[in-house]
Design a protein around this motif. Structure first.
Motif, PDB file in Angstrom:
ATOM      1  N   GLY A   1     -80.599 -42.169  65.593  1.00 31.02           N
ATOM      2  CA  GLY A   1     -79.477 -41.206  65.668  1.00 31.02           C
ATOM      3  C   GLY A   1     -78.192 -41.821  64.865  1.00 31.02           C
ATOM      4  O   GLY A   1     -78.538 -42.474  63.984  1.00 31.02           O
ATOM      5  N   TRP A   2     -77.103 -41.271  65.408  1.00 31.56           N
ATOM      6  CA  TRP A   2     -75.753 -41.279  64.605  1.00 31.56           C
ATOM      7  C   TRP A   2     -74.856 -42.107  65.659  1.00 31.56           C
ATOM      8  O   TRP A   2     -74.716 -41.943  66.676  1.00 31.56           O
ATOM      9  N   LYS A   3     -73.949 -43.103  64.958  1.00 28.59           N
ATOM     10  CA  LYS A   3     -73.017 -43.511  65.847  1.00 28.59           C
ATOM     11  C   LYS A   3     -71.623 -43.510  65.323  1.00 28.59           C
ATOM     12  O   LYS A   3     -71.487 -43.503  64.272  1.00 28.59           O
ATOM     13  N   CYS A   4     -70.717 -43.348  66.348  1.00 29.05           N
ATOM     14  CA  CYS A   4     -69.226 -43.198  66.293  1.00 29.05           C
ATOM     15  C   CYS A   4     -68.728 -44.662  65.838  1.00 29.05           C
ATOM     16  O   CYS A   4     -68.948 -45.421  66.616  1.00 29.05           O
ATOM     17  N   THR A   5     -67.949 -44.798  64.842  1.00 29.14           N
ATOM     18  CA  THR A   5     -67.639 -45.878  64.531  1.00 29.14           C
ATOM     19  C   THR A   5     -66.188 -46.321  65.103  1.00 29.14           C
ATOM     20  O   THR A   5     -65.664 -47.457  65.044  1.00 29.14           O
ATOM     21  N   VAL A   6     -65.733 -45.240  65.754  1.00 33.00           N
ATOM     22  CA  VAL A   6     -64.386 -45.557  66.716  1.00 33.00           C
ATOM     23  C   VAL A   6     -64.779 -46.113  67.938  1.00 33.00           C
ATOM     24  O   VAL A   6     -64.370 -47.218  68.393  1.00 33.00           O
ATOM     25  N   CYS A   7     -65.756 -45.406  68.621  1.00 37.28           N
ATOM     26  CA  CYS A   7     -65.938 -45.792  70.233  1.00 37.28           C
ATOM     27  C   CYS A   7     -67.299 -46.572  70.338  1.00 37.28           C
ATOM     28  O   CYS A   7     -67.480 -46.822  71.357  1.00 37.28           O
ATOM     29  N   GLY A   8     -68.467 -46.094  69.389  1.00 35.13           N
ATOM     30  CA  GLY A   8     -69.801 -46.876  69.535  1.00 35.13           C
ATOM     31  C   GLY A   8     -70.621 -45.790  70.296  1.00 35.13           C
ATOM     32  O   GLY A   8     -71.778 -45.996  70.601  1.00 35.13           O
ATOM     33  N   TYR A   9     -70.187 -44.346  70.603  1.00 38.03           N
ATOM     34  CA  TYR A   9     -71.083 -43.360  71.192  1.00 38.03           C
ATOM     35  C   TYR A   9     -72.069 -43.089  70.345  1.00 38.03           C
ATOM     36  O   TYR A   9     -72.036 -43.236  68.998  1.00 38.03           O
TER      37      TYR A   9
END
Length: 210
Positions: free
Chosen positions: A173-181
């Motif tokens: 998948g894909w990871k949000c670099t701000v919060c880690g979601y």
């Protein structure tokens, strides 16, 4: 041992909530089970010891468990599964009802409500198993419950503190670099917004490239 064997199991998602000290607490669980057919019926579920809901429930001794409908919005899981009740009021943006024990619960996107009284707790490593008696029950909507596998089909990931959390492979998948979601999908649209921190698509990176 082949861990894939027990990952064939599926579980219903529920919002477990209680009130303590004038504040509402709630989190998403996937461990709710009826364990006796006696009167009153008994149910069990487990909570991560680090969760604010677990600490509050140990004090209050009562809880409401509402089963999510198959068509429930993702934001229910995102709000109650990934955020901490110590930092925010998770119920602030929802229409809240209260059962006879003073426990908050939601009706939108739910199929049923169970009001429970804790009769016993068992320490299991980093989790606590709660054994409860059923005090009241109510049907809130038609249709089936949302399960872990159905939720994952949407491209979502079950919260990591959930008792039956399935650990992702390192490049999924894909990871949000701000919060880690993490968003489980081959690709995400240009107008996608992180459901947790509201970061734009540009803040997401493929986990295989992170």
């Amino acid at each position: 041992m082949n861990n894939a064997a027990y990952k064939k199991l599926d579980y219903s998602l529920a919002l477990l909530s209680t009130a303590e000290g004038g504040k509402n607490f709630g989190c998403i669980i996937n461990s709710l089970h009826q364990v006796t057919s006696s009167r009153p019926p008994k149910f069990t579920f487990s909570l991560n010891n680090d969760s604010a809901t677990c600490a509050a429930l140990k004090k209050s001794g009562v809880a409401a468990a509402t089963l999510l409908a198959k068509q429930a919005e993702d934001r229910l899981v995102n709000e109650f599964g990934y955020k901490s009740g110590r930092a925010i009021d998770k119920f602030a943006s929802f229409a809240v009802q209260t059962d006879s024990q003073g426990c908050p619960y939601l009706t939108d996107g739910m199929v049923s409500r169970l009001s429970l009284k804790v009769t016993e707790t068992v320490a299991i490593g980093s989790y606590t198993l709660f054994i409860c008696e059923l005090l009241d029950a109510e049907v809130l909507g038609d249709g089936d419950c949302l399960t872990v596998k159905e939720f994952e089909k949407r491209g979502e990931d079950v919260p990591p503190v959930a008792p039956v959390y399935h650990e992702l492979s390192a490049d999924a998948g894909w990871k949000c670099t701000v919060c880690g979601y993490v968003r489980l999908a081959e690709d995400i649209p240009d107008d996608f917004i992180c459901p947790i921190c509201r970061a734009p698509r540009s803040k997401f990176v493929k986990r295989s490239e992170a």
